[in-house]
Design a protein around this motif. Structure first.
Motif, short mmCIF file in Angstrom:
data_model
loop_
_atom_site.label_atom_id
_atom_site.label_comp_id
_atom_site.label_asym_id
_atom_site.label_seq_id
_atom_site.Cartn_x
_atom_site.Cartn_y
_atom_site.Cartn_z
N ASN A 58 -18.40 -46.98 -6.77
CA ASN A 58 -17.41 -47.18 -5.72
C ASN A 58 -16.03 -46.99 -6.34
OD1 ASN A 58 -19.39 -47.90 -3.88
ND2 ASN A 58 -19.22 -50.08 -4.33
N THR A 59 -15.19 -46.21 -5.67
CA THR A 59 -13.85 -45.95 -6.19
C THR A 59 -12.79 -46.43 -5.21
OG1 THR A 59 -13.81 -43.73 -5.28
CG2 THR A 59 -14.57 -43.95 -7.55
N MET A 60 -11.63 -46.80 -5.77
CA MET A 60 -10.50 -47.25 -4.97
C MET A 60 -9.23 -46.61 -5.51
SD MET A 60 -11.75 -51.11 -5.18
CE MET A 60 -12.93 -50.66 -6.43
N ASN A 61 -8.44 -46.02 -4.63
CA ASN A 61 -7.15 -45.43 -5.00
C ASN A 61 -6.04 -46.43 -4.71
OD1 ASN A 61 -7.72 -42.71 -5.88
ND2 ASN A 61 -8.42 -42.36 -3.79
N TYR A 62 -5.15 -46.59 -5.68
CA TYR A 62 -4.00 -47.47 -5.51
C TYR A 62 -2.72 -46.66 -5.65
CZ TYR A 62 -7.13 -51.44 -6.03
OH TYR A 62 -8.13 -52.34 -5.86
N ASP A 63 -1.82 -46.76 -4.68
CA ASP A 63 -0.51 -46.12 -4.79
C ASP A 63 0.36 -46.94 -5.74
OD1 ASP A 63 -1.03 -44.03 -3.07
OD2 ASP A 63 -0.35 -45.13 -1.30
N GLY A 64 1.36 -46.28 -6.30
CA GLY A 64 2.27 -46.97 -7.20
C GLY A 64 3.16 -47.94 -6.43
N LYS A 65 3.52 -49.02 -7.09
CA LYS A 65 4.40 -50.01 -6.47
C LYS A 65 5.85 -49.53 -6.57
CE LYS A 65 1.69 -54.07 -7.65
NZ LYS A 65 1.69 -55.33 -8.39
N THR A 66 6.65 -49.89 -5.57
CA THR A 66 8.07 -49.60 -5.61
C THR A 66 8.76 -50.65 -6.46
OG1 THR A 66 7.95 -48.66 -3.40
CG2 THR A 66 10.12 -49.24 -4.20
N LYS A 67 9.49 -50.20 -7.46
CA LYS A 67 10.21 -51.10 -8.35
C LYS A 67 11.70 -50.80 -8.23
CE LYS A 67 6.70 -53.03 -10.48
NZ LYS A 67 6.50 -54.45 -10.61
N ARG A 68 12.51 -51.79 -8.54
CA ARG A 68 13.95 -51.65 -8.40
C ARG A 68 14.63 -52.11 -9.67
NH1 ARG A 68 17.46 -54.80 -4.02
NH2 ARG A 68 19.02 -54.96 -5.62
N ARG A 69 15.63 -51.36 -10.08
CA ARG A 69 16.46 -51.76 -11.21
C ARG A 69 17.90 -51.53 -10.80
NH1 ARG A 69 15.50 -50.61 -17.49
NH2 ARG A 69 17.39 -51.62 -18.21
N GLY A 70 18.55 -52.58 -10.43
CA GLY A 70 19.89 -52.46 -9.87
C GLY A 70 19.79 -51.83 -8.49
N MET A 71 20.54 -50.74 -8.27
CA MET A 71 20.49 -50.07 -6.98
C MET A 71 19.49 -48.92 -6.97
SD MET A 71 24.49 -50.06 -5.89
CE MET A 71 24.14 -49.10 -4.45
N THR A 72 18.87 -48.63 -8.09
CA THR A 72 17.96 -47.50 -8.21
C THR A 72 16.53 -47.91 -7.90
OG1 THR A 72 19.37 -46.65 -9.96
CG2 THR A 72 17.20 -45.68 -9.76
N PHE A 73 15.85 -47.13 -7.07
CA PHE A 73 14.46 -47.38 -6.74
C PHE A 73 13.57 -46.37 -7.46
CE2 PHE A 73 16.63 -49.40 -3.26
CZ PHE A 73 15.85 -50.51 -3.00
N GLY A 74 12.40 -46.79 -7.81
CA GLY A 74 11.42 -45.90 -8.44
C GLY A 74 10.03 -46.38 -8.10
N LYS A 75 9.04 -45.62 -8.53
CA LYS A 75 7.65 -46.00 -8.27
C LYS A 75 6.87 -45.99 -9.58
CE LYS A 75 6.08 -44.97 -3.69
NZ LYS A 75 5.21 -45.98 -3.42
N THR A 76 5.94 -46.92 -9.71
CA THR A 76 5.03 -46.90 -10.84
C THR A 76 3.95 -45.86 -10.57
OG1 THR A 76 3.66 -48.66 -9.90
CG2 THR A 76 5.44 -49.32 -11.38
N ALA A 77 3.17 -45.52 -11.57
CA ALA A 77 2.14 -44.50 -11.44
C ALA A 77 1.01 -44.99 -10.54
CB ALA A 77 1.59 -44.14 -12.81
N LYS A 78 0.42 -44.06 -9.78
CA LYS A 78 -0.73 -44.44 -8.97
C LYS A 78 -1.97 -44.47 -9.86
CE LYS A 78 -1.15 -39.82 -7.05
NZ LYS A 78 -1.37 -39.05 -5.85
N THR A 79 -2.91 -45.33 -9.51
CA THR A 79 -4.10 -45.53 -10.33
C THR A 79 -5.35 -45.41 -9.47
OG1 THR A 79 -3.99 -47.92 -10.00
CG2 THR A 79 -2.93 -47.05 -11.97
N LYS A 80 -6.49 -45.32 -10.16
CA LYS A 80 -7.78 -45.28 -9.49
C LYS A 80 -8.70 -46.22 -10.25
CE LYS A 80 -10.81 -41.95 -7.40
NZ LYS A 80 -11.09 -40.50 -7.26
#
Length: 99
Positions: A58-80
């Motif tokens: 059984n497999t599950m895909n996870y999207d990356g979480k939105t992270k913030r550093r100051g006013m800049t937004f980014g995403k962590t890597a997606k995993t499986k």
């Protein structure tokens, strides 16, 4: 489909309380390559761990979480994540023996 070798499929085991309890039922949890298929995960487990026979995956895909550093937004890597169910007569995976 990506050309992934069996030794590139499994990245690392998942060691949580829930996954440790599932080991009693011969279910093992791994983080796998995001492009890996269920068939590739089954092949990788059977080749990397001697004496194992996989019943289902059984497999599950996870999207990356939105992270913030100051006013800049980014995403962590997606995993499986893959949960591998071994057959009853299969050998246990020694990687988890001493835990």
């Amino acid at each position: 489909m990506a050309d992934i070798k069996y030794y590139d499929v499994i990245l690392k085991p998942v060691l949580t309380e829930k996954s440790m309890n599932a080991m009693a039922e011969k279910k093992y949890t791994f983080l796998v390559h995001p492009d890996a298929t269920k068939t590739q995960v089954k092949e990788a487990v059977e080749k990397m761990f001697e004496g194992t026979k996989v019943a289902k995956v059984n497999t599950m895909n996870y999207d990356g979480k939105t992270k913030r550093r100051g006013m800049t937004f980014g995403k962590t890597a997606k995993t499986k994540k893959a949960v591998v169910q071994l057959t009853a007569e299969s050998a246990d995976i020694e990687l988890f023996e001493g835990l």
